[in-house]
Design an enzyme around this catalytic site. Structure first.
Site, PDB file in Angstrom:
ATOM      1  N   ILE A 259      40.377  34.661  47.700  1.00  0.00           N
ATOM      2  CA  ILE A 259      41.129  33.516  47.230  1.00  0.00           C
ATOM      3  C   ILE A 259      41.647  33.739  45.803  1.00  0.00           C
ATOM      4  CG2 ILE A 259      39.879  31.811  48.601  1.00  0.00           C
ATOM      5  CD1 ILE A 259      38.200  31.110  46.140  1.00  0.00           C
TER       6      ILE A 259
ATOM      7  N   CYS B 102      51.978  30.212  42.534  1.00  0.00           N
ATOM      8  CA  CYS B 102      52.839  29.831  41.410  1.00  0.00           C
ATOM      9  C   CYS B 102      53.572  28.528  41.719  1.00  0.00           C
ATOM     10  CB  CYS B 102      53.873  30.912  41.153  1.00  0.00           C
ATOM     11  SG  CYS B 102      53.177  32.545  41.081  1.00  0.00           S
TER      12      CYS B 102
HETATM   13  C1  LIG Z   1      42.209  36.305  33.500  1.00  0.00           C
HETATM   14  C2  LIG Z   1      42.670  36.265  34.936  1.00  0.00           C
HETATM   15  C3  LIG Z   1      44.005  36.503  35.247  1.00  0.00           C
HETATM   16  C4  LIG Z   1      44.446  36.464  36.566  1.00  0.00           C
HETATM   17  N1  LIG Z   1      45.758  36.736  36.852  1.00  0.00           N
HETATM   18  C5  LIG Z   1      46.180  36.744  38.144  1.00  0.00           C
HETATM   19  C6  LIG Z   1      47.523  37.084  38.476  1.00  0.00           C
HETATM   20  O1  LIG Z   1      48.339  37.410  37.599  1.00  0.00           O
HETATM   21  N2  LIG Z   1      47.903  37.069  39.783  1.00  0.00           N
HETATM   22  C7  LIG Z   1      47.022  36.746  40.789  1.00  0.00           C
HETATM   23  O2  LIG Z   1      47.388  36.777  41.953  1.00  0.00           O
HETATM   24  N3  LIG Z   1      45.741  36.427  40.504  1.00  0.00           N
HETATM   25  C8  LIG Z   1      45.301  36.426  39.212  1.00  0.00           C
HETATM   26  N4  LIG Z   1      43.988  36.114  38.934  1.00  0.00           N
HETATM   27  C9  LIG Z   1      43.083  35.767  40.031  1.00  0.00           C
HETATM   28  C10 LIG Z   1      42.228  36.961  40.462  1.00  0.00           C
HETATM   29  O3  LIG Z   1      43.045  38.045  40.892  1.00  0.00           O
HETATM   30  C11 LIG Z   1      41.246  36.565  41.577  1.00  0.00           C
HETATM   31  O4  LIG Z   1      41.978  36.075  42.676  1.00  0.00           O
HETATM   32  C12 LIG Z   1      40.278  35.486  41.146  1.00  0.00           C
HETATM   33  O5  LIG Z   1      39.933  35.643  39.787  1.00  0.00           O
HETATM   34  C13 LIG Z   1      39.000  35.446  41.988  1.00  0.00           C
HETATM   35  O6  LIG Z   1      38.266  36.652  41.896  1.00  0.00           O
HETATM   36  P1  LIG Z   1      37.061  36.881  40.837  1.00  0.00           P
HETATM   37  O7  LIG Z   1      36.142  35.720  40.924  1.00  0.00           O
HETATM   38  O8  LIG Z   1      36.435  38.199  41.234  1.00  0.00           O
HETATM   39  O9  LIG Z   1      37.703  36.969  39.495  1.00  0.00           O
HETATM   40  C14 LIG Z   1      43.528  36.154  37.604  1.00  0.00           C
HETATM   41  C15 LIG Z   1      42.192  35.906  37.283  1.00  0.00           C
HETATM   42  C16 LIG Z   1      41.743  35.960  35.984  1.00  0.00           C
HETATM   43  C17 LIG Z   1      40.305  35.692  35.685  1.00  0.00           C
END
Ligand SMILES: Cc1cc2nc3c(=O)[nH]c(=O)nc-3n(C[C@H](O)[C@H](O)[C@H](O)COP(=O)(O)O)c2cc1C
Ligand SMILES: Cc1cc2nc3c(=O)[nH]c(=O)nc-3n(C[C@H](O)[C@H](O)[C@H](O)COP(=O)(O)OP(=O)(O)OC[C@H]3O[C@@H](n4cnc5c(N)ncnc54)[C@H](O)[C@@H]3O)c2cc1C
Ligand code: FES
Lengths: 306, 259
Positions: free
Chosen positions: A193, A132
């Site tokens: 990540i 953040c």
């Molecule tokens: C729509 C969306 C919202 C997300 N919101 C958060 C969040 O509030 N806090 C956080 O730490 N990561 C957030 N992320 C990141 C995911 O937790 C994760 O780290 C990232 O998407 C990589 O994993 P993935 O490729 O499996 O989605 C968000 C990702 C997406 C796609």
């Protein structure tokens, strides 16, 4: 040993019945997918990033598709820590195996206040989202500087005795330095990540697709970056690692475990195939049989680099 | 309640240039669905599913019909689907239109206003209201007209407007709408289409003090309310807040959303 325990893993002192965790921000608070399966199908759930006060988030559009992935700029829309603890947590806690609160903020004081509230709550673990913007330091994210990472980890560590997992941002020059800073200030585990900063432009209107102009890249496109970072971090620290970024099948998850993670989170791939968490654990069961593994942790960090 | 499974496409028609109609055999989705809901369709090779409205529901046959236009790569790929192929549907999703009963006392139960592809989700409502409905269908030109005969067969009175005047009334749907609101006692207006059209329709309905429900579009990821990706701004008693088009919508009371 029953299979249940064969698949179970311990991360930062918390036991998960299987190594698959719903990624923060992609699975809500566990009830939206209930028509398909209960939330306890997961080893645990990381909840949406929660801030001290309620946040509206960004204006739409918040989503843009990318080759093998997507951008999001939800902007941490959430109900605030009090409502999370009072209204959402009790029900989730009764349904889920492990509940991880994902803590977000703009000022260290806000993180600390939220962490103190979580300390008295029923959450099993706190995941500290340091991607953040640090409002007092010009808006750069906490997670891009070793000093800011150390400062925020230290402050939150002092505010809660819950197991603390620091979630690293990939938008850095050397992620191992950040990882070490978090470890040295008392993190029990690291997760990585978070999303990579990206942008897409509508060539007709010359406007970025996201109203926020830029957003976080996730999905299969980021997988090799994430595996590389997990591998680097695993060599730099001693604490447990939860890997994520683009996992969409068992083999992807295994790459993370072999690179050094004890568990993984899965997010974006759910949007393509919501049934994923019902398939992957049984595939892992099969894999463990074939490879005669007694415990899935046996493969953590077994990569044999050239 | 929703399902997520593979279902067979049992009929495919090209109903105008680049616009396709699929009938999908999906008994469980058809049993649950109400007009105005949508399905989230997996398209091979793409990370995100594509949200498409349910145009018609046949609960006896266990089928739904979807009508979509090729807009980009995903819908182009979807259009390659052949009869007999399976498609992966997540649905039915969202809140549909409210069903007729409450408006039975009006001389005209409902006006259904669709702009372009926006006519598709209104078809189910036309069937329900039949001859107590007027369908106001707006298109750019004669070559863009879709589903006009289907709407006529429901018994609804059909008024077609084209921007170029090639068929029906020349101009926008707002003019016939104003006339109808003057001459009839109207229960409810349902609208789906481009945002400028929805804005104009909502304004007219507010002035005429007629309930107006609009169906909105937003880019979606999960489609089920889990990611907050599809937000739009709403104005409620408690002030402005973000609502999810996939869960609280896609149909909203026009007074409650900022268009
Ligand atoms: C729509 C969306 C919202 C997300 N919101 C958060 C969040 O509030 N806090 C956080 O730490 N990561 C957030 N992320 C990141 C995911 O937790 C994760 O780290 C990232 O998407 C990589 O994993 P993935 O490729 O499996 O989605 C968000 C990702 C997406 C796609
Ligand atoms: C609730 C709902 C119901 C819909 N019903 C219909 C329908 O019945 N018939 C029909 O033809 N179209 C409908 N649409 C619009 C349809 O979803 C888009 O045209 C389609 O997603 C475009 O995909 P693409 O790959 O061809 O375009 P691309 O531009 O390549 O898509 C890129 C990304 O943007 C998203 N996107 C682009 N345009 C839209 C849009 N207008 N709305 C939402 N997401 C968009 C895509 O889903 C994809 O994630 C509906 C949209 C929503 C939200
Ligand atoms: S698309 Fe995920 S909440 Fe609507």
């Amino acid at each position: 040993m029953s299979l249940h325990t064969k698949m179970s893993v311990s991360v930062g002192g918390v036991t998960f019945p299987n190594p698959f965790i719903a990624a923060s921000g992609t699975f809500g608070y566990g009830d939206d997918y209930e028509p398909l399966y209960p939330v306890n199908i997961w080893g645990g759930i990381s909840c949406k990033g929660t801030t001290l006060n309620k946040r509206q988030g960004n204006l739409p559009p918040r989503i843009a598709e990318t080759p093998s992935g997507m951008l999001n700029s939800v902007g941490l829309q959430n109900c605030g820590i009090d409502d999370f603890i009072e209204k959402l947590l009790p029900s989730l806690k009764s349904r889920a195996n492990v509940v991880i609160a994902n803590l977000a903020g703009e000022k260290i004081e806000d993180y600390v206040e939220s962490a103190a509230k979580l300390d008295k709550s029923a959450v099993d673990m706190v995941e500290l989202n340091i991607s953040c913007p640090n409002v007092k330091q010009g808006g750069l994210s906490f997670g891009v500087s070793t000093q800011a990472t150390a400062a925020i980890t230290k402050a939150v560590r002092a505010a809660t005795s819950k197991p603390l997992m620091v979630k690293l941002s990939p938008n850095v020059t050397d992620i191992t330095e950040i990882a070490k800073a978090a470890q040295s200030e008392g993190a029990n585990a690291l997760s990585l990540i978070n999303t990579l900063l990206g942008m897409r432009i509508d060539i007709k209107t010359r406007r970025p697709i996201l109203r926020n102009n830029v957003g976080g890249l996730s999905g299969p496109a980021v997988l090799p970056v994430a595996v590389r970072m997990v591998w680097q971090v695993a060599r730099a620290v001693d604490i447990d690692i939860v890997g994520m970024g683009g996992i969409s099948c068992l083999n992807d998850a295994l790459e993370f475990l072999i690179a050094g993670a004890k568990a993984v989170q899965i997010g974006t791939a759910l949007f393509t195939d919501p049934h994923l968490p019902t398939k992957i654990p049984s595939e892992l069961e099969q894999y463990m049989k074939e490879n005669k593994l007694n415990s899935i942790t046996q493969i953590t960090g077994t990569v044999e680099p050239w | 309640m929703y399902k997520c499974k593979l279902y067979h496409v049992i009929e495919k028609k090209a109903i105008s240039a680049g616009v396709y109609s699929f009938t999908v055999l999906c008994g469980d989705i058809a049993a649950l669905a109400v007009p105005g809901q949508f399905v989230h369709i997996k398209v091979e090779g793409f990370t995100l599913r594509r949200p498409i409205s349910i145009c018609d529901i046949d609960k006896d046959e266990g089928t739904i019909r979807i009508v979509f236009e090729v807009r980009g790569c995903g819908t182009a790929k979807l259009a390659e689907t052949r009869v007999g192929d399976s498609i992966d549907l997540l649905g039915p999703l969202g809140n549909g239109f409210e069903l007729p009963s409450q408006t039975e006392n009006s001389s005209l139960n409902a006006i259904l206003i669709g702009g372009g592809m926006g006519v598709a989700p209104l078809y189910g409502m036309a069937k329900l209201h039949a001859n107590k409905a007027v369908a106001l269908m707006g298109f750019r030109g004669y070559d863009k007209i879709i589903l006009a005969d289907d709407f006529k067969q429901t018994g609804a009175q059909v008024i077609i407007c084209t921007q170029d005047g090639s068929v029906g009334t020349k101009g926008l749907v707002t003019e016939p709408l104003n006339k109808l609101l003057e001459s009839d006692d109207v229960g409810v207006v349902y609208a789906c289409g481009p945002v400028p059209m929805l804005k104009a329709v909502a304004e007219i309905c507010t002035r005429a003090n007629v309930l107006c429900r609009v169906s909105l579009e937003e880019r979606m990821a999960c489609g089920v309310g889990a990611c907050a990706g599809c937000a739009c701004k709403s104005v409620g008693e408690t002030g402005e807040q973000m609502v999810r088009v996939c869960k609280e919508g896609p149909v909203f009371n026009a007074r409650e959303v900022l268009l």
